[in-house]
Design a protein around this motif. Structure first.
Motif, PDB file in Angstrom:
ATOM      1  N   ALA A 144       0.829  -1.206   0.000  1.00 38.95           N
ATOM      2  CA  ALA A 144       0.000   0.000   0.000  1.00 38.95           C
ATOM      3  C   ALA A 144       0.863   1.256   0.000  1.00 38.95           C
ATOM      4  O   ALA A 144       1.828   1.360   0.768  1.00 38.95           O
ATOM      5  CB  ALA A 144      -0.926  -0.009   1.210  1.00 38.95           C
ATOM      6  N   GLN A 145       0.496   2.209  -0.884  1.00 38.10           N
ATOM      7  CA  GLN A 145       1.244   3.465  -1.018  1.00 38.10           C
ATOM      8  C   GLN A 145       0.281   4.654  -0.999  1.00 38.10           C
ATOM      9  O   GLN A 145       0.392   5.576  -1.806  1.00 38.10           O
ATOM     10  CB  GLN A 145       2.021   3.461  -2.332  1.00 38.10           C
ATOM     11  CG  GLN A 145       3.001   2.323  -2.499  1.00 38.10           C
ATOM     12  CD  GLN A 145       4.251   2.511  -1.660  1.00 38.10           C
ATOM     13  OE1 GLN A 145       4.801   3.614  -1.587  1.00 38.10           O
ATOM     14  NE2 GLN A 145       4.688   1.452  -0.997  1.00 38.10           N
ATOM     15  N   GLY A 146      -0.679   4.643  -0.095  1.00 40.09           N
ATOM     16  CA  GLY A 146      -1.635   5.742  -0.006  1.00 40.09           C
ATOM     17  C   GLY A 146      -2.768   5.579  -0.993  1.00 40.09           C
ATOM     18  O   GLY A 146      -3.699   4.798  -0.748  1.00 40.09           O
ATOM     19  N   ASP A 147      -2.703   6.283  -2.132  1.00 35.45           N
ATOM     20  CA  ASP A 147      -3.796   6.218  -3.110  1.00 35.45           C
ATOM     21  C   ASP A 147      -3.609   5.097  -4.133  1.00 35.45           C
ATOM     22  O   ASP A 147      -4.393   4.974  -5.070  1.00 35.45           O
ATOM     23  CB  ASP A 147      -3.941   7.553  -3.835  1.00 35.45           C
ATOM     24  CG  ASP A 147      -2.719   7.890  -4.692  1.00 35.45           C
ATOM     25  OD1 ASP A 147      -1.671   7.236  -4.521  1.00 35.45           O
ATOM     26  OD2 ASP A 147      -2.822   8.834  -5.519  1.00 35.45           O
ATOM     27  N   HIS A 148      -2.556   4.275  -3.966  1.00 35.74           N
ATOM     28  CA  HIS A 148      -2.324   3.170  -4.888  1.00 35.74           C
ATOM     29  C   HIS A 148      -1.519   2.072  -4.180  1.00 35.74           C
ATOM     30  O   HIS A 148      -1.079   2.237  -3.049  1.00 35.74           O
ATOM     31  CB  HIS A 148      -1.581   3.650  -6.139  1.00 35.74           C
ATOM     32  CG  HIS A 148      -0.157   4.070  -5.880  1.00 35.74           C
ATOM     33  ND1 HIS A 148       0.165   5.330  -5.429  1.00 35.74           N
ATOM     34  CD2 HIS A 148       1.018   3.392  -5.985  1.00 35.74           C
ATOM     35  CE1 HIS A 148       1.484   5.422  -5.276  1.00 35.74           C
ATOM     36  NE2 HIS A 148       2.018   4.257  -5.600  1.00 35.74           N
TER      37      HIS A 148
END
Length: 392
Positions: A144-148
């Motif tokens: 997970a990288q925030g919005d993606h």
């Protein structure tokens, strides 16, 4: 003869689909086999005629009828027409339902309409070089990288791997702390970092495109996560029972076709002044196979009833997949034997059916894995057979 429980509407559907196959698919199958891939036009023509993804609601372009017997007819007719290389069921009933079972309303409206028309082709990617039936062994991961999410890894032996526009990819979502936690991600063709390997050459099913897939820092937006990214393992387990029934329907239909081909050959083939079918050995071999095919067909049809009633158990599906895949291999092997030298020639359908059949004991879970599933069920403390043990 067995009387099977298809409705009048379904019988009409069978006739229409059979006509479609002989008009649009049969004339092209040899070309596709030589090219190693089915034309995308096959999907769009099937979609235009209502033969892809029959089950989605009308708002998505389907008939809204989830009765599995429609797909059973499609699978059977593909086997009878010797067009099984065009594995439309992978798209329609094996992968497609992931969108309605686990997908959001937005995902369904974004993808399903074009899946129904055949403009968008689906695939699913689970297998890796070191992880086949053991999903816990996969190395592909998504962080997970925030919005993606950032997806890395590779998959192998992926059917529809070249043609597919949208691929359901299984990846670990917490590889360090929880290596059994898996998420499912909708990967679209053209995403940066997503690449396909070459179309793999195979023993059989030559027209079914099969490829390796590679993911290098693929940015997957959050709206391309299928359901809960921590529950992919349970999603896959939930879908596997139907997948294995799909396999069983395919295998028993292929066994029926191989039997019919072999029977017809033995009636025509002359040996030592008489037809091959008059020899007792031939009669006994065919009689044994006939009895086994009929018995297993009844079992498969009962499991279709169970699936429609939403009570198909993973263990029963494993039994069906095990028995039918093993039976099919015996039927095609005996078919080649009774054809003699002709059976080894690729111009005879039994030769191709022999090589096509061998993968059945592997994909969808190997025969050994099916036995393990059945054995674990037997070993359960609360296991009870349907036969009363204290009858005497």
């Amino acid at each position: 003869m067995l009387k099977r429980n298809f409705t009048e509407e379904q019988q009409l559907f069978r006739g229409s689909y059979r006509k479609f196959l002989h008009q649009e698919i049969v004339p092209n199958i040899e070309k596709w086999r030589s090219e190693g891939i089915v034309s995308r036009e096959a999907f769009t023509k099937a979609g235009a005629n209502g033969f892809l993804m029959v089950w989605p609601n009308e708002e998505f372009g389907g008939l809204g009828d989830n009765d599995f017997r429609f797909e059973q007819i499609i699978i059977e007719e593909n086997q009878y027409a010797l067009t099984a290389d065009w594995y439309c069921t992978l798209h329609s009933r094996l992968v497609g339902p992931y969108l309605t079972r686990f997908g959001s309303s937005e995902q369904q409206h974004r993808f399903l309409p074009k899946c129904v028309t055949g403009e968008t082709i689906l695939a699913i990617a689970m297998t890796e070089p070191d992880a086949g039936s053991d999903l816990a062994g996969i190395r592909t991961n998504a962080i997970a990288q925030g919005d993606h999410w950032l997806l890395n890894g590779s998959k192998v032996y992926i059917s529809n791997g070249i043609n597919a526009d949208v691929i359901v990819v299984a990846a670990k979502t917490d590889p360090k702390n929880n290596p059994r936690q898996i998420g499912l991600f909708l990967i679209e063709g053209g995403m940066e970092g997503f690449n396909r390997g070459s179309n793999l050459e195979k023993m059989g099913k030559k027209a079914q495109d099969t490829a390796e897939l590679f993911f290098e820092n693929v940015k997957v937006p959050n709206n391309n996560v299928l359901g809960d990214p921590t529950k992919g393992f349970s999603y896959l387990k939930e879908a596997l029972a139907e997948e294995r029934l799909i396999c069983a329907v395919e295998f028993i239909a292929a066994a029926q076709k191989a039997f019919d081909i072999t029977r017809a050959f033995t009636i025509e083939r002359k040996l030592f002044g008489q037809v091959l079918a008059d020899f007792q050995n031939t009669q006994f071999q065919l009689a044994q196979l006939r009895a086994e095919i009929d018995a297993q067909q009844i079992y498969i049809d009962q499991l279709v009833v169970a699936l429609n009633a939403d009570c198909l158990s993973p263990v029963d599906a494993a039994k069906a997949k095990l028995l039918t895949s093993e039976l099919l291999c015996r039927v095609v092997d005996e078919g080649v034997q009774l054809h003699g030298g002709a059976g080894y020639m690729d111009e005879y359908p039994i030769s191709r059916m022999f090589t096509d059949a061998r993968i059945g004991r592997i994909y969808g879970g190997s025969s050994e894995v099916m036995k393990l599933i059945i054995a674990r069920d037997i070993a359960r403390e609360d296991y009870t057979n349907f036969i009363e043990r204290d009858f005497y």
